[in-house]
Design an enzyme around this catalytic site. Structure first.
Site, PDB file in Angstrom:
ATOM      1  N   LYS A   1     -75.919 -19.458 -29.121  1.00  0.00           N
ATOM      2  CA  LYS A   1     -76.309 -20.957 -28.725  1.00  0.00           C
ATOM      3  C   LYS A   1     -76.277 -21.347 -27.313  1.00  0.00           C
ATOM      4  CE  LYS A   1     -75.519 -23.030 -33.222  1.00  0.00           C
ATOM      5  NZ  LYS A   1     -74.874 -23.762 -34.003  1.00  0.00           N
ATOM      6  N   ASP A  30     -86.208  -7.462 -20.873  1.00  0.00           N
ATOM      7  CA  ASP A  30     -86.673  -8.647 -21.946  1.00  0.00           C
ATOM      8  C   ASP A  30     -87.657  -9.627 -21.497  1.00  0.00           C
ATOM      9  OD1 ASP A  30     -86.896  -9.323 -24.341  1.00  0.00           O
ATOM     10  OD2 ASP A  30     -84.933 -10.283 -24.666  1.00  0.00           O
ATOM     11  N   GLY A  40     -81.779 -15.080 -29.926  1.00  0.00           N
ATOM     12  CA  GLY A  40     -81.278 -14.007 -30.412  1.00  0.00           C
ATOM     13  C   GLY A  40     -79.588 -13.798 -30.421  1.00  0.00           C
TER      14      GLY A  40
END
Ligand code: NAG
Ligand code: NAG
Ligand code: NAG
Ligand code: NAG
Ligand code: NAG
Ligand code: NAG
Ligand code: NAG
Ligand code: NAG
Ligand code: NAG
Length: 681
Positions: free
Chosen positions: A371, A483, A368
């Site tokens: 890279k 997360d 998200g």
């Protein structure tokens, strides 16, 4: 006649010579190998012997593991520590696979077995694997020559010598140096230099001292050992043992060679005449840039002079253009307020070179946030560089960089270390330790069979739990991860789980409108109250961790189209009195049942819709370590019923929310507003 006599003489000479080597080799007290042609070594893994007798334990392919042992056992008198004695000497060379770095290293080993086929490569040095490392039943003594710093084994640096008893965590270690008699000082010595290096290992049970001494091939044995450890080896070394070498490579590699070796258990091991040793293979061909020297001298023709002049002009022009392009290429943003963070700042040029121009073949992930590339620094440390595009104002950027730098101070073996950052226009680059085995989701949800075994899974869970506990309770500030999901759990060389990407969820939002998005996380791992209030807490991290526990135990994602969701399914199995049916079929029943049951039940309670019912990370750790007993809850109890109905109610909210923001139950990370650090506890 003469020819026949000569042949016969030759025969006898060869016979006597080979007999002599054999006799020596079979003497249980001592042997000398100048090269290994006659040695009949027991070889395994990727080890080979060259036609000239050079022993090669690994070449420079990745993840090689090789070992070689003297074929017959050595018998020690272990009845008293006094009588245990041995001395060994060998010459090795590690020729690195790349100019910048070599890895992983080799060991001299004394072991009751010579089967190391199940040992692991990389940081395990072909000596142990995840399940037997550290077991007192190993009865293994190893001297490691280690060229990679592996934090999981508390390595001191990437060029050290260690004494290992049953465990890759060394009982004593020191950076590779030797005492130069000539200069009277310690001099450093690069193990993976490609140069021949001598090692002496001497143990005398009468003094209980184990000495390890190193020197380059040109030097005599130094009078001062590098390591001198007081240790009684009699309980460790068994009566009948094998002696030999192991080595391994990882993503960085060495050719590991042993050229000669002597061993003695009745006196000092003899040194070997260097002239008798086999030679190393020639180095690989030079790069195309090195031009062979020109032969003969030619007259310079006037036309050549003119062409050279023209060429010089062209080169200068190109040079100027290249300079401008390079300047642009390496351009970065650096503002005054960043000065205090300069130790944490990487130059773009360094990162550009480390990742070889951010070429696609160095790409190791894409998520998200942008890279991720693999790179190698000039110091030969491997890094992962995450390129995150952003477009935030100075104030938010300042705050974010401050937090990033502050997180760089977090130190825990189960957190991916953040090394620093770099800033470019519209882009932020974050530099982390490189994790060779990628992220957990890639392994867990791949078709790799056999998949992670139970011990590896439970170790990953314990590791991540302790990393999270550190963030929540043990650091100077409370850090919320926000997360947690398998995609953000990374696996190091030893398949230990490390939490990565903390706080990043916050960055994502800086460019967007705070009114529209106020949340961070991945919908399938987001607690219901987080969706309602937008406020992340330690308890919302616990919720996400609960989902990860269930995933690791069951091998299933929390929600998959057309399937009952994971929480409901585990409750179903529990209610049927068959909670173990929820375990991952790929484990084929190979797990510790009590642990599996605990992980499923604990995972469920971490996923409880009511934050007050969830345990804290400290409690999770206590349950996992067996320091607290998980309460008995019987199938079909009111507690489970209530759990299920409030869970389903909450899930409906999640579904509604997901469709509201246009995301499905995706694994994509959404964004947030809050700060990562909850200041003051
Ligand atoms: C190294 O050895 C293993 C098994 O011992 C083998 O599977 C593997 O192919 C070998 N690697 C290379 C590059 O030869
Ligand atoms: C290492 O050895 C294996 C054979 O065992 C070979 O296939 C491989 O190409 C070798 N690697 C290098 C880098 O020479
Ligand atoms: C082993 O050492 C002990 C004590 O030094 C001695 O009494 C015994 O005879 C030795 N055993 C052998 C088999 O040499
Ligand atoms: C580790 O090695 C031992 C033998 O030394 C073997 O029995 C065991 O199965 C191996 N474990 C793993 C996880 O490979
Ligand atoms: C060596 O270290 C291991 C753990 O690192 C420890 O269990 C063991 O007791 C140590 N052994 C000695 C002889 O110091
Ligand atoms: C290898 O040995 C040579 C000669 O002794 C020395 O000049 C060189 O510095 C050594 N290389 C390394 C990397 O230590
Ligand atoms: C180990 O080194 C020390 C210091 O040089 C020396 O006194 C001792 O005799 C050595 N022990 C052995 C077993 O070589
Ligand atoms: C030299 O190395 C030895 C072994 O590591 C150490 O004990 C000693 O203090 C060192 N001496 C100096 C002068 O650094
Ligand atoms: C072993 O030690 C004995 C006694 O010091 C010595 O005579 C012999 O040469 C040594 N052998 C080897 C192979 O080092």
């Amino acid at each position: 006649m003469a020819a026949a006599a000569l042949r016969s003489l030759y025969f006898w000479i060869t016979f006597i010579l080979s007999f002599n080597t054999l006799a020596l080799a079979q003497d249980q007290n001592q042997f000398i190998y100048n090269g290994f042609l006659e040695a009949k070594l027991h070889l395994g893994g990727n080890a080979t012997i060259h036609p000239d007798g050079l022993l090669q334990l690994t070449n420079t392919s990745e993840r090689q593991q090789g070992y070689a042992f003297h074929p017959s056992p050595i018998k020690f008198n272990t009845s008293s520590s006094q009588s245990l004695l041995f001395s060994t000497y060998f010459v090795f060379a590690m020729v690195p696979g790349s100019l910048t770095a070599g890895g992983h290293g080799m060991t001299f080993v004394i072991s009751p077995s010579m089967d190391f086929s199940e040992a692991t490569a990389t940081s395990y040095l072909g000596l142990f694997n995840t399940s037997n490392n550290g077991l007192p039943t190993n009865h293994v003594l190893a001297i490691e020559l280690d060229t990679v710093e592996s934090p999981e084994f508390k390595d001191i640096d990437d060029n050290h010598v260690g004494i290992d008893v049953n465990d890759l965590i060394s009982n004593d270690s020191a950076p590779a140096t030797y005492f130069s008699e000539e200069e009277g000082t310690n001099k450093s010595l690069k193990l993976a230099s490609g140069n021949l290096t001598q090692v002496w290992i001497d143990y005398n049970g009468a003094e209980n001292v184990l000495n390890v001494t190193l020197a380059p091939i040109s030097d005599p044995k130094p009078s001062r050992p590098l390591l001198s450890m007081v240790i009684d080896l009699s309980p460790i070394i068994l009566e009948s043992v094998y002696v030999g070498f192991t080595a391994s490579t990882g993503t960085i590699t060495n050719n590991h060679f042993v050229l000669g070796w002597s061993f003695n258990k009745s006196g000092k091991a003899d040194s070997i005449e260097v002239s008798k040793l086999p030679s190393l293979p020639p180095p690989p061909p030079l790069s195309p840039l090195s031009i062979p020297p020109e032969k003969g001298n030619q007259k310079l023709e006037p036309t050549i002079i003119v062409s050279v002049a023209a060429l010089v002009v062209v080169l200068i022009t190109i040079g100027g253009a290249v300079y401008i392009v390079r300047k642009k290429k390496y351009e970065e943003v650096y503002e005054d307020w960043e000065r205090e963070y300069s130790p944490h700042r990487f130059s773009y040029k360094t990162l550009y070179k480390a990742t070889r121009d951010f070429k696609d073949n160095g790409l190791i992930g894409e998520g998200g946030f942008g890279k991720v590339y693999r790179g190698v620094l000039p110091s030969s440390d491997q890094i992962a560089v995450k390129r995150v595009s952003h477009d935030s104002g100075e104030q938010t950027m300042k705050q974010f960089v401050a937090e990033i730098v502050s997180m760089g101070r977090l130190r825990h073996r189960n957190l991916v270390q953040l090394l620093g950052y770099c800033r470019r226009r519209g882009e932020l680059l974050l530099v982390y330790d490189f994790m060779p085995n990628g992220s957990l989701d890639k392994v867990l949800y791949s078709n790799i069979r056999p998949n992670l075994n139970w011990f590896q899974r439970i170790r990953i869970l314990r590791g991540v739990a302790s990393g999270l506990l550190y963030l929540h309770e043990d650091w100077e500030q409370v850090v919320l991860h926000r997360d947690i999901k398998p995609g953000n759990i990374l696996l190091d060389a030893g398949l230990n789980g490390k939490l990565g990407d903390f706080g990043l969820a916050r960055l994502y939002d800086h460019g967007s409108n705070p009114e529209t998005t106020i949340l961070a996380g991945t919908p399938t791992h987001m607690a219901p109250e987080l969706l309602r209030t937008g406020k992340a807490t330690t308890s919302t991290d616990v919720f996400a961790f609960g989902a990860v526990m269930l995933e690791l135990a069951s091998g299933r994602k929390p929600k998959e189209p057309g399937q009952v969701d994971l929480v409901n399914w585990v409750i179903d199995c529990w209610n049927r009195g068959a909670i173990l049916e929820a375990s991952d079929p790929r484990l084929e029943g190979l797990c510790v049942e009590e642990q599996m049951e605990l992980v499923l039940k604990l995972g469920l309670f971490c996923s409880h819709p009511n934050p007050a019912t969830r345990p804290s990370m400290r409690q999770v750790m206590q349950y996992l370590d067996g320091d607290a007993k998980f309460p008995d809850i019987s199938p079909n109890s009111n507690l489970l019923d209530a759990f299920r109905s409030s869970y389903n109610e909450a899930s409906n909210t999640i579904m509604a929310f997901s469709s509201l923001i246009g995301g499905s139950s995706s694994s994509h990370t959404m964004s947030t507003m809050d700060s990562i650090l909850v200041v003051g506890r």
